[in-house]
Design a protein around this motif. Structure first.
Motif, PDB file in Angstrom:
ATOM      1  N   GLU A 126     -81.791-111.103  -4.455  1.00 41.45           N
ATOM      2  CA  GLU A 126     -82.199-110.931  -5.845  1.00 41.45           C
ATOM      3  C   GLU A 126     -83.640-110.428  -5.943  1.00 41.45           C
ATOM      4  O   GLU A 126     -83.960-109.647  -6.830  1.00 41.45           O
ATOM      5  CB  GLU A 126     -82.021-112.242  -6.622  1.00 41.45           C
ATOM      6  N   ILE A 129     -83.432-106.860  -5.595  1.00 41.65           N
ATOM      7  CA  ILE A 129     -83.039-106.186  -6.837  1.00 41.65           C
ATOM      8  C   ILE A 129     -84.304-105.876  -7.648  1.00 41.65           C
ATOM      9  O   ILE A 129     -84.468-104.788  -8.196  1.00 41.65           O
ATOM     10  CB  ILE A 129     -82.079-107.081  -7.663  1.00 41.65           C
ATOM     11  N   GLU A 133     -85.721-102.160  -8.551  1.00 44.80           N
ATOM     12  CA  GLU A 133     -85.952-101.804  -9.954  1.00 44.80           C
ATOM     13  C   GLU A 133     -87.380-101.277 -10.137  1.00 44.80           C
ATOM     14  O   GLU A 133     -87.610-100.276 -10.804  1.00 44.80           O
ATOM     15  CB  GLU A 133     -85.714-103.030 -10.839  1.00 44.80           C
ATOM     16  N   VAL A 156     -81.282 -97.769 -12.211  1.00 45.11           N
ATOM     17  CA  VAL A 156     -80.474 -98.915 -11.786  1.00 45.11           C
ATOM     18  C   VAL A 156     -81.019 -99.361 -10.443  1.00 45.11           C
ATOM     19  O   VAL A 156     -81.505 -98.539  -9.663  1.00 45.11           O
ATOM     20  CB  VAL A 156     -78.971 -98.550 -11.693  1.00 45.11           C
ATOM     21  N   SER A 157     -80.996-100.655 -10.192  1.00 44.15           N
ATOM     22  CA  SER A 157     -81.413-101.153  -8.879  1.00 44.15           C
ATOM     23  C   SER A 157     -80.218-101.762  -8.169  1.00 44.15           C
ATOM     24  O   SER A 157     -79.530-102.612  -8.726  1.00 44.15           O
ATOM     25  CB  SER A 157     -82.497-102.217  -9.017  1.00 44.15           C
TER      26      SER A 157
ATOM     27  N   SER B 214     -74.449-112.790  -5.905  1.00 38.61           N
ATOM     28  CA  SER B 214     -75.022-113.965  -6.571  1.00 38.61           C
ATOM     29  C   SER B 214     -74.021-114.888  -7.260  1.00 38.61           C
ATOM     30  O   SER B 214     -74.195-115.241  -8.432  1.00 38.61           O
ATOM     31  CB  SER B 214     -76.093-113.516  -7.578  1.00 38.61           C
ATOM     32  N   VAL B 227     -72.599-111.491 -10.346  1.00 40.65           N
ATOM     33  CA  VAL B 227     -73.095-110.182 -10.759  1.00 40.65           C
ATOM     34  C   VAL B 227     -72.150-109.122 -10.217  1.00 40.65           C
ATOM     35  O   VAL B 227     -71.754-109.173  -9.054  1.00 40.65           O
ATOM     36  CB  VAL B 227     -74.512-109.942 -10.197  1.00 40.65           C
ATOM     37  N   SER B 234     -75.675-103.290 -13.367  1.00 44.34           N
ATOM     38  CA  SER B 234     -75.366-104.687 -13.109  1.00 44.34           C
ATOM     39  C   SER B 234     -74.989-105.388 -14.409  1.00 44.34           C
ATOM     40  O   SER B 234     -75.502-105.066 -15.474  1.00 44.34           O
ATOM     41  CB  SER B 234     -76.562-105.375 -12.458  1.00 44.34           C
ATOM     42  N   VAL B 255     -81.694-104.620 -15.509  1.00 45.99           N
ATOM     43  CA  VAL B 255     -81.170-105.599 -14.560  1.00 45.99           C
ATOM     44  C   VAL B 255     -80.540-106.787 -15.298  1.00 45.99           C
ATOM     45  O   VAL B 255     -81.118-107.311 -16.247  1.00 45.99           O
ATOM     46  CB  VAL B 255     -82.313-106.091 -13.644  1.00 45.99           C
ATOM     47  N   SER B 257     -78.986-110.203 -13.728  1.00 40.99           N
ATOM     48  CA  SER B 257     -78.762-110.718 -12.379  1.00 40.99           C
ATOM     49  C   SER B 257     -79.098-112.194 -12.254  1.00 40.99           C
ATOM     50  O   SER B 257     -79.579-112.820 -13.200  1.00 40.99           O
ATOM     51  CB  SER B 257     -79.607-109.888 -11.397  1.00 40.99           C
ATOM     52  N   ALA B 258     -78.818-112.734 -11.066  1.00 43.34           N
ATOM     53  CA  ALA B 258     -79.232-114.077 -10.641  1.00 43.34           C
ATOM     54  C   ALA B 258     -78.815-115.205 -11.594  1.00 43.34           C
ATOM     55  O   ALA B 258     -79.639-116.015 -12.010  1.00 43.34           O
ATOM     56  CB  ALA B 258     -80.745-114.106 -10.416  1.00 43.34           C
ATOM     57  N   PRO B 259     -77.523-115.298 -11.957  1.00 43.69           N
ATOM     58  CA  PRO B 259     -77.104-116.361 -12.889  1.00 43.69           C
ATOM     59  C   PRO B 259     -77.130-117.744 -12.251  1.00 43.69           C
ATOM     60  O   PRO B 259     -76.894-117.892 -11.052  1.00 43.69           O
ATOM     61  CB  PRO B 259     -75.660-115.970 -13.229  1.00 43.69           C
TER      62      PRO B 259
END
Lengths: 185, 444
Positions: A126, A129, A133, A156-157, B214, B227, B234, B255, B257-259
């Motif tokens: 993460e 990511i 980004e 987008v990453s 994730s 994700v 994403s 982005v 992400s990372a939930p």
């Protein structure tokens, strides 16, 4: 010398990546979105899987056909910017290349480009990511300064999820820390 | 010797629920294989005698003793003797000759019987004995359907494990992980897989040519957030395991992400970006209302909740390299408080079930390793010795941490006990495996 070698290697990789990446037309059903098949039961249908839409800004289509032969060369080659480890500032040796892309976008408002940021495999997924980004944003800023409009640029990453080369050595890592410029067809 | 029935809560309803959540859906190709790399110095020597079967002469429908042997042996805390060494194979207390086991230097003996009461109805009786004292340590009766015999075996292992170690067993829990394989043309294929904690019973819950990453369990173990990069950006999804239904929780520009689920399961902490700047947000799953918790120009990501839900730990590079910080989970948000100071890289925190410790990825020279951090003192204890160890996740009993590592160029899973003594490698049969997340205890 080394840089030249790296650049030519990068071209081949850029083509490979474009060939198998998500932006190509190679994935069946892509047009309907929802390429992911969630499974788990024969129960209720997924109400949202068919409704995935891309959030790309910009005009409906990209007009690459209007480019000069010189510009065409630019948008089919020199499409990858490389980064130092854990850095997201663009190296000065990529300034000229990005200036050319920025000017091309400024003079061709119908053309749009997608900036895909990537990281090498080191560090957490993460956080990478975030690094990808930030790298794509660095490239975006330079293109904006050169006259590209925000609507022509999407970012987008992918973090470390889509490596250009599979390997755990500095040679592979240096090719994976990158932003790919993908012109929308 | 009389049988004591101490356990009422291990009813069949429990086993049925776990299996309902896991059996539906296609079986995955990627199965896992557990191998002990180092165990405790003196694992408990024990004998798990093949269970008797009363079923009118038919062969037993399931090898319960084999499953319990694998579970306990793979925990690194026990040393089950091979069946071929056993001098006798009692299935009832009256048949036990304790001398047979003293000769073998076995401390405890587990015996049991499986009885077919009616078509698809089974009763399991099992008893654990202390060999030196010749005393029963515990005895239980379980009733179950055929499809639940595997789950029943894990429950037996959990009960025996807790009796002998004082730590609740986690053999009845599940793990979720990401599997990546490559197609002949070099393109990637991503699968999100849920399996029993021993790697068996695996099933694919999502399958995509675009990255999946994730995974995070809901506190009730019924949903998984993850994700997905389908649609070229994403997005965060929450999928219900039993039905396969999924909701797209966040697909904002940039982005998503990372939930991470809040302890009450009502909110999701996650990472969103505006103009390329990653910050921590929470989303109320019922109302979709989002709240921004961080405002810095740094990379703020990898949120995780404290066990009481009042704080969120996350990774931020606001001071240069990534370090762990803590903020309140509801606004007004004070300044983030820095938690880690030792080393130039500490990332992806996960809170232990008792809240006393964080598991993080810690860079040690050029190696990325799993470490625990005391959130009050910042004291770091490095637990692993790989080069690219990542994604630590606590077992719900807090005694083990599962994580991803590399071996022979492949992504594999491994686990380490929280004190660093027991190390296990969990190899995949196909492709790379990574991002393991341990489920909570199954709920009845």
């Amino acid at each position: 010398m080394t840089r030249l070698k790296l650049l030519s290697a990068s071209l081949a990789i850029a083509f490979v990546a474009a060939g198998c990446g998500g932006s190509g037309g190679t994935v069946p059903d892509e047009g309907t979105g929802g390429a992911v098949a969630p499974s788990g039961g024969g129960g209720a249908d997924d109400s949202s899987s068919g409704a995935v839409t891309t959030a790309l800004p910009g005009p409906g289509g990209s007009d690459i056909s209007a480019l000069t032969p010189q510009e065409r060369t630019l948008v089919t080659e020199n499409l990858v910017v490389y980064f130092e480890f854990d850095r997201s500032d663009v190296r000065s040796d990529f300034n000229a290349m990005l200036a050319a892309h920025g000017q091309l976008l400024a003079t061709n408002p119908g053309v749009s480009v997608r900036l895909e940021g990537h990281a090498d495999e080191r560090g957490t997924r993460e956080y990478n990511i975030g690094l990808g980004e930030r790298r794509s944003q660095s490239v975006r800023q330079i293109l904006l300064l050169q006259g590209a409009a925000a609507a022509q640029l999407a970012t987008v990453s992918y973090g470390e999820e889509r490596p250009a080369v599979f390997g755990s050595d500095e040679g592979s890592w240096s090719l994976n820390r990158r932003v790919e410029l993908i012109y929308e067809q | 010797m009389s049988l004591s029935m101490r356990c009422k809560w291990w009813s069949v309803g429990h086993a049925a629920l776990v299996l309902a959540a896991l059996l539906i859906g296609a079986a995955a190709n990627a199965q896992l294989r557990i191998e002990i790399r180092s165990g405790v110095e003196r694992p408990i020597p024990m004998a798990i005698v093949p269970f008797g079967f009363n079923g009118g002469g038919a062969p037993a429908p399931f090898d319960l003793a084999g499953l319990v042997t694998a579970d306990l042996g793979n925990s690194g805390r026990f040393d089950p003797i091979p069946e071929s060494d056993m001098l006798s194979r009692p299935t009832r207390p009256a048949d036990i000759n304790f001398n047979d086991w003293q000769i073998l230097d076995v401390d405890v003996v587990l015996i049991g019987e499986l009885t077919e009461d009616a078509p698809d109805r089974y009763t399991i009786v099992f008893q654990l004995f202390d060999v030196l004292r010749g005393e029963q340590l515990l005895g239980f009766r379980l009733s179950t359907a055929r499809a639940d015999l595997r789950a029943a075996g894990h429950q037996i292992a959990d009960i025996v494990y807790e009796e002998l170690t004082g730590i609740p067993g986690v053999f009845s829990t599940s793990i979720a992980y990401v599997n990546e394989t490559r197609n002949p043309d070099g393109s990637q294929r991503f699968r999100l897989i849920v399996a029993d904690s021993d790697g068996e019973n695996s099933r694919v819950i999502a399958d995509s040519p675009d990255p999946l990453m994730s995974p995070a369990w809901s506190p009730d173990g019924r949903r998984i957030a993850y994700v997905s990069f389908e649609g070229e950006n994403s997005a965060v999804y929450v999928q219900t395991l039993r039905t396969g239904t999924r909701d797209r929780v966040s697909a904002r520009e940039g982005v998503n992400s990372a939930p991470a689920f809040s302890p009450d399961g009502r909110r999701l902490a996650l990472t969103l970006s505006r103009d390329g700047n990653l910050d921590i947000y929470t989303i109320d799953l019922a109302t979709q209302v989002s709240r921004r918790l961080t405002q810095s120009s740094s990379i703020d990501t990898e949120p995780t909740w404290s066990e009481d839900g009042e704080s969120i730990y996350f990774t931020s590079d606001r001071a240069g390299g990534p370090q762990i910080y803590r903020i309140p989970s509801v606004p007004p948000v004070d300044r983030a408080e820095r938690v880690t100071f030792e080393g130039s890289y500490n990332a992806r925190p996960r809170v232990s079930p008792d809240g006393d410790s964080l598991a993080v990825v810690h860079r040690n020279q050029d190696n990325y390793r799993i470490a625990t951090v005391d959130p009050d003192t910042g004291l770091v204890q490095v637990l692993t010795n790989g080069r690219l160890d990542e994604s630590p996740s606590f077992a719900p009993n807090g005694a083990q941490i599962i994580y991803a590592t590399r071996e022979g160029g492949r992504g594999v899973l491994a686990s380490v006990s929280s004190d660093g003594r027991i190390r296990r490698q969990i190899a995949s049969v196909a492709g790379d495996v990574r991002e393991p997340v341990w489920s909570p205890y199954p709920r009845p």
